[in-house]
Design a protein around this motif. Structure first.
Motif, PDB file in Angstrom:
ATOM      1  N   THR A 105       0.871  -1.175   0.000  1.00 13.02           N
ATOM      2  CA  THR A 105       0.000   0.000   0.000  1.00 13.02           C
ATOM      3  C   THR A 105       0.904   1.219   0.000  1.00 13.02           C
ATOM      4  OG1 THR A 105      -1.748  -1.139   1.212  1.00 13.02           O
ATOM      5  CG2 THR A 105      -1.786   1.261   1.246  1.00 13.02           C
ATOM      6  N   PHE A 106       0.724   2.085  -0.993  1.00 15.19           N
ATOM      7  CA  PHE A 106       1.627   3.210  -1.203  1.00 15.19           C
ATOM      8  C   PHE A 106       1.006   4.523  -0.750  1.00 15.19           C
ATOM      9  CE2 PHE A 106       5.169   1.620  -3.731  1.00 15.19           C
ATOM     10  CZ  PHE A 106       4.689   0.417  -4.217  1.00 15.19           C
ATOM     11  N   GLY A 107       1.881   5.476  -0.395  1.00  9.34           N
ATOM     12  CA  GLY A 107       1.480   6.856  -0.212  1.00  9.34           C
ATOM     13  C   GLY A 107       1.468   7.580  -1.540  1.00  9.34           C
ATOM     14  N   THR A 108       1.149   8.873  -1.499  1.00 16.00           N
ATOM     15  CA  THR A 108       1.002   9.669  -2.712  1.00 16.00           C
ATOM     16  C   THR A 108       2.324  10.204  -3.240  1.00 16.00           C
ATOM     17  OG1 THR A 108       0.481  11.536  -1.309  1.00 16.00           O
ATOM     18  CG2 THR A 108      -1.378  10.344  -2.294  1.00 16.00           C
ATOM     19  N   GLY A 109       3.380  10.059  -2.472  1.00 15.72           N
ATOM     20  CA  GLY A 109       4.701  10.408  -2.963  1.00 15.72           C
ATOM     21  C   GLY A 109       5.144  11.808  -2.607  1.00 15.72           C
ATOM     22  N   THR A 110       6.456  11.980  -2.554  1.00 10.47           N
ATOM     23  CA  THR A 110       7.096  13.289  -2.371  1.00 10.47           C
ATOM     24  C   THR A 110       8.120  13.461  -3.485  1.00 10.47           C
ATOM     25  OG1 THR A 110       6.872  13.299   0.048  1.00 10.47           O
ATOM     26  CG2 THR A 110       8.600  14.690  -0.906  1.00 10.47           C
ATOM     27  N   ARG A 111       7.992  14.571  -4.217  1.00 13.05           N
ATOM     28  CA  ARG A 111       8.966  14.834  -5.275  1.00 13.05           C
ATOM     29  C   ARG A 111      10.146  15.587  -4.674  1.00 13.05           C
ATOM     30  NH1 ARG A 111       8.794  14.427 -10.461  1.00 13.05           N
ATOM     31  NH2 ARG A 111       6.525  14.197 -10.468  1.00 13.05           N
ATOM     32  N   LEU A 112      11.332  15.003  -4.769  1.00 11.96           N
ATOM     33  CA  LEU A 112      12.542  15.620  -4.215  1.00 11.96           C
ATOM     34  C   LEU A 112      13.360  16.243  -5.328  1.00 11.96           C
ATOM     35  CD1 LEU A 112      14.413  16.103  -1.777  1.00 11.96           C
ATOM     36  CD2 LEU A 112      15.563  13.960  -2.381  1.00 11.96           C
ATOM     37  N   GLN A 113      13.632  17.525  -5.152  1.00 13.61           N
ATOM     38  CA  GLN A 113      14.540  18.230  -6.066  1.00 13.61           C
ATOM     39  C   GLN A 113      15.869  18.434  -5.355  1.00 13.61           C
ATOM     40  OE1 GLN A 113      12.293  21.813  -6.969  1.00 13.61           O
ATOM     41  NE2 GLN A 113      11.782  20.997  -8.981  1.00 13.61           N
TER      42      GLN A 113
END
Lengths: 116, 115
Positions: A105-113
């Motif tokens: 079961t996954f979360g919605t994600g974090t985009r890392l720059q």
């Protein structure tokens, strides 16, 4: 409902600095495994680090470490000495140990720059 | 190092057509999965497969979807009549039988575009 929450849609870090990505989850089960996956622009899913819920010691993999707080249902990822190649989407996920073909079961994600 | 492979990497199809997405899991793995990721969204579980039968399926996995392991190496996902909303990245994953390790190994994905 069993959910994973990543409250930071985007994060930015300078090269060589440290960044922490947060994750909380909600499950009534006691036996589970937690994961952080990295998804670069190629969209391949790459396992970064794994934590067994029954272990109190926080997992580490080179520059990656977690802060696992079971009572708070928190599982944050710390990236030390950030590199340009760390730029990606990061997904927090868990598996409940059912003894069978348990699903992630996954979360919605974090985009890392990662900036210079 | 063994890896999960998927073909094709990109499939374009017209609405209403049938598509078959193919996966070759790692050879000694016994648990197989399909996930999908609509662009910009999270990865969602579709179905798990073990011992030649479905172990669990999500509400997304309706009668339009089917899976099979026809020859002991390939693991396929079939969508009978594609809809526009089926456009997504589809990931196959597999896992070893060791129940102390729940790590799933992902393939590179198949991008499905329904027009």
């Amino acid at each position: 409902a069993q959910t994973v929450t990543q409250s930071q849609p985007e994060m930015s870090v300078q090269e060589a600095e440290t960044v922490t990505l947060s994750c909380t989850y909600d499950t009534s089960e006691s036996d589970y495994y937690l994961f952080w996956y990295k998804q670069p622009p190629s969209r391949q899913m790459i396992l970064v680090i794994r934590q067994e819920a029954y272990k109190q010691q926080n997992a580490t993999e080179n520059r990656f470490s977690v802060n696992f707080q079971k009572a708070a249902k928190s599982f944050s990822l710390k990236i030390s000495d950030s590199q340009l190649g760390d730029a990606a989407m990061y997904f927090c996920a868990y598996i409940i140990n059912t003894g069978t073909a348990s699903k992630l079961t996954f979360g919605t994600g974090t985009r890392l720059q990662v900036t210079l | 190092e063994p890896e999960v492979t998927q073909t094709p990497s990109h499939q374009v199809t017209q609405m209403g057509q049938e598509v078959i997405l193919r996966c070759v899991p790692i050879s000694n793995h016994l648990y197989f999965y399909w996930y999908r990721q609509i662009l910009g969204q999270k990865v969602e579980f579709l179905v798990s497969f073990y011992n030649n039968e479905i172990s669990e399926k999500s509400e997304i996995f309706d009668d339009q979807f089917s899976v099979e392991r026809p020859d002991g190496s390939n693991f396929t996902l079939k969508i009978r009549s594609t809809k526009l909303e089926d456009s997504a990245m589809y990931f196959c994953a597999s896992r070893f039988r060791d129940l102390s390790s729940y790590e799933q190994y992902f393939g590179p994905g198949t991008r499905l575009t329904v027009t």
